[in-house]
Design a protein around this motif. Structure first.
Motif, PDB file in Angstrom:
ATOM      1  N   LEU A  65     -17.484   0.751 -16.532  1.00 50.58           N
ATOM      2  CA  LEU A  65     -17.717  -0.489 -15.800  1.00 50.58           C
ATOM      3  C   LEU A  65     -19.106  -0.458 -15.182  1.00 50.58           C
ATOM      4  O   LEU A  65     -19.471   0.505 -14.506  1.00 50.58           O
ATOM      5  CB  LEU A  65     -16.660  -0.668 -14.713  1.00 50.58           C
ATOM      6  N   VAL A  66     -19.860  -1.513 -15.405  1.00 50.20           N
ATOM      7  CA  VAL A  66     -21.214  -1.586 -14.879  1.00 50.20           C
ATOM      8  C   VAL A  66     -21.499  -3.014 -14.425  1.00 50.20           C
ATOM      9  O   VAL A  66     -20.948  -3.971 -14.972  1.00 50.20           O
ATOM     10  CB  VAL A  66     -22.242  -1.124 -15.938  1.00 50.20           C
ATOM     11  N   LEU A  88     -26.101   1.526 -19.513  1.00 47.06           N
ATOM     12  CA  LEU A  88     -25.182   2.540 -19.997  1.00 47.06           C
ATOM     13  C   LEU A  88     -25.773   3.163 -21.250  1.00 47.06           C
ATOM     14  O   LEU A  88     -26.506   2.505 -21.986  1.00 47.06           O
ATOM     15  CB  LEU A  88     -23.809   1.961 -20.330  1.00 47.06           C
ATOM     16  N   ARG A  89     -25.422   4.400 -21.479  1.00 43.88           N
ATOM     17  CA  ARG A  89     -25.821   5.076 -22.707  1.00 43.88           C
ATOM     18  C   ARG A  89     -24.579   5.557 -23.431  1.00 43.88           C
ATOM     19  O   ARG A  89     -23.850   6.413 -22.924  1.00 43.88           O
ATOM     20  CB  ARG A  89     -26.736   6.262 -22.413  1.00 43.88           C
ATOM     21  N   LEU A  90     -24.342   5.007 -24.598  1.00 44.21           N
ATOM     22  CA  LEU A  90     -23.208   5.401 -25.410  1.00 44.21           C
ATOM     23  C   LEU A  90     -23.612   6.500 -26.383  1.00 44.21           C
ATOM     24  O   LEU A  90     -24.736   6.516 -26.879  1.00 44.21           O
ATOM     25  CB  LEU A  90     -22.662   4.214 -26.199  1.00 44.21           C
ATOM     26  N   THR A 114     -19.621  -7.348 -22.669  1.00 44.77           N
ATOM     27  CA  THR A 114     -18.317  -6.721 -22.489  1.00 44.77           C
ATOM     28  C   THR A 114     -17.557  -6.690 -23.810  1.00 44.77           C
ATOM     29  O   THR A 114     -17.343  -7.719 -24.438  1.00 44.77           O
ATOM     30  CB  THR A 114     -17.498  -7.467 -21.434  1.00 44.77           C
ATOM     31  N   ALA A 115     -17.157  -5.500 -24.229  1.00 46.89           N
ATOM     32  CA  ALA A 115     -16.469  -5.327 -25.501  1.00 46.89           C
ATOM     33  C   ALA A 115     -16.105  -3.863 -25.671  1.00 46.89           C
ATOM     34  O   ALA A 115     -16.553  -3.000 -24.918  1.00 46.89           O
ATOM     35  CB  ALA A 115     -17.351  -5.776 -26.675  1.00 46.89           C
ATOM     36  N   ASN A 116     -15.301  -3.612 -26.677  1.00 41.33           N
ATOM     37  CA  ASN A 116     -15.074  -2.255 -27.128  1.00 41.33           C
ATOM     38  C   ASN A 116     -16.146  -1.938 -28.162  1.00 41.33           C
ATOM     39  O   ASN A 116     -16.325  -2.695 -29.119  1.00 41.33           O
ATOM     40  CB  ASN A 116     -13.681  -2.111 -27.733  1.00 41.33           C
ATOM     41  N   GLN A 126     -14.876   1.504 -24.257  1.00 41.54           N
ATOM     42  CA  GLN A 126     -14.903   0.209 -23.591  1.00 41.54           C
ATOM     43  C   GLN A 126     -16.110   0.087 -22.677  1.00 41.54           C
ATOM     44  O   GLN A 126     -16.392   0.972 -21.867  1.00 41.54           O
ATOM     45  CB  GLN A 126     -13.619  -0.001 -22.786  1.00 41.54           C
ATOM     46  N   VAL A 127     -16.793  -1.035 -22.800  1.00 44.65           N
ATOM     47  CA  VAL A 127     -17.887  -1.390 -21.906  1.00 44.65           C
ATOM     48  C   VAL A 127     -17.519  -2.687 -21.213  1.00 44.65           C
ATOM     49  O   VAL A 127     -17.246  -3.697 -21.870  1.00 44.65           O
ATOM     50  CB  VAL A 127     -19.212  -1.555 -22.666  1.00 44.65           C
ATOM     51  N   THR A 128     -17.502  -2.660 -19.904  1.00 48.10           N
ATOM     52  CA  THR A 128     -17.186  -3.842 -19.121  1.00 48.10           C
ATOM     53  C   THR A 128     -18.336  -4.120 -18.169  1.00 48.10           C
ATOM     54  O   THR A 128     -18.698  -3.263 -17.353  1.00 48.10           O
ATOM     55  CB  THR A 128     -15.890  -3.663 -18.333  1.00 48.10           C
TER      56      THR A 128
END
Length: 125
Positions: free
Chosen positions: A11-12, A18-20, A91-93, A120-122
């Motif tokens: 969650l951000v 974010l770094r995936l 926002t998505a997977n 998951q990124v929200t």
């Protein structure tokens, strides 16, 4: 069989980063184009970014161009997606995938045959 494991989601707040990471194992990694896709609830999976086998070429969806950066470290069998200036619509997977075929454009998920489980990124205030 290739195994892919994504990590780094969470969650951000809007405007945050974010770094995936996507760690690959099971087969050779550095011979294939890798891609990041995302899927929001009720929507189709869409291409986000891709990187060539050597890392020399990168490709981005217009919606993320200038904000996201894809890279790879073949020595670590890992692909990254640095996401900056995040928006709620991001926002998505998020999934990483291996491109095995070249029957379609690189943005077409049908050419990607190995997929991770997703992270998951929200993006929300």
């Amino acid at each position: 069989q290739v195994q892919l494991v994504e990590s780094g989601g969470g969650l951000v707040q809007p405007g945050g980063s974010l770094r995936l990471s996507c760690a690959a194992s099971g087969r050779t990694f550095n011979s294939y184009t890798m891609g990041w896709f995302r899927q929001a609830p009720g929507k189709e999976r869409e291409f986000v970014a891709g990187v060539s086998a050597s890392g020399g070429s990168t490709y981005y969806a217009d919606s993320v161009k200038g904000r996201f950066t894809i890279s790879r470290d073949n020595a670590k069998n890992t692909v990254y997606l640095q996401m900056n200036s995040l928006k709620p619509e991001d926002t998505a997977n998020y999934y990483c995938a291996v491109r095995q075929y070249y029957s379609h454009k690189y943005t077409d998920a049908r050419d990607y045959t190995y997929w991770g489980q997703g992270t998951q990124v929200t993006v929300s205030s």
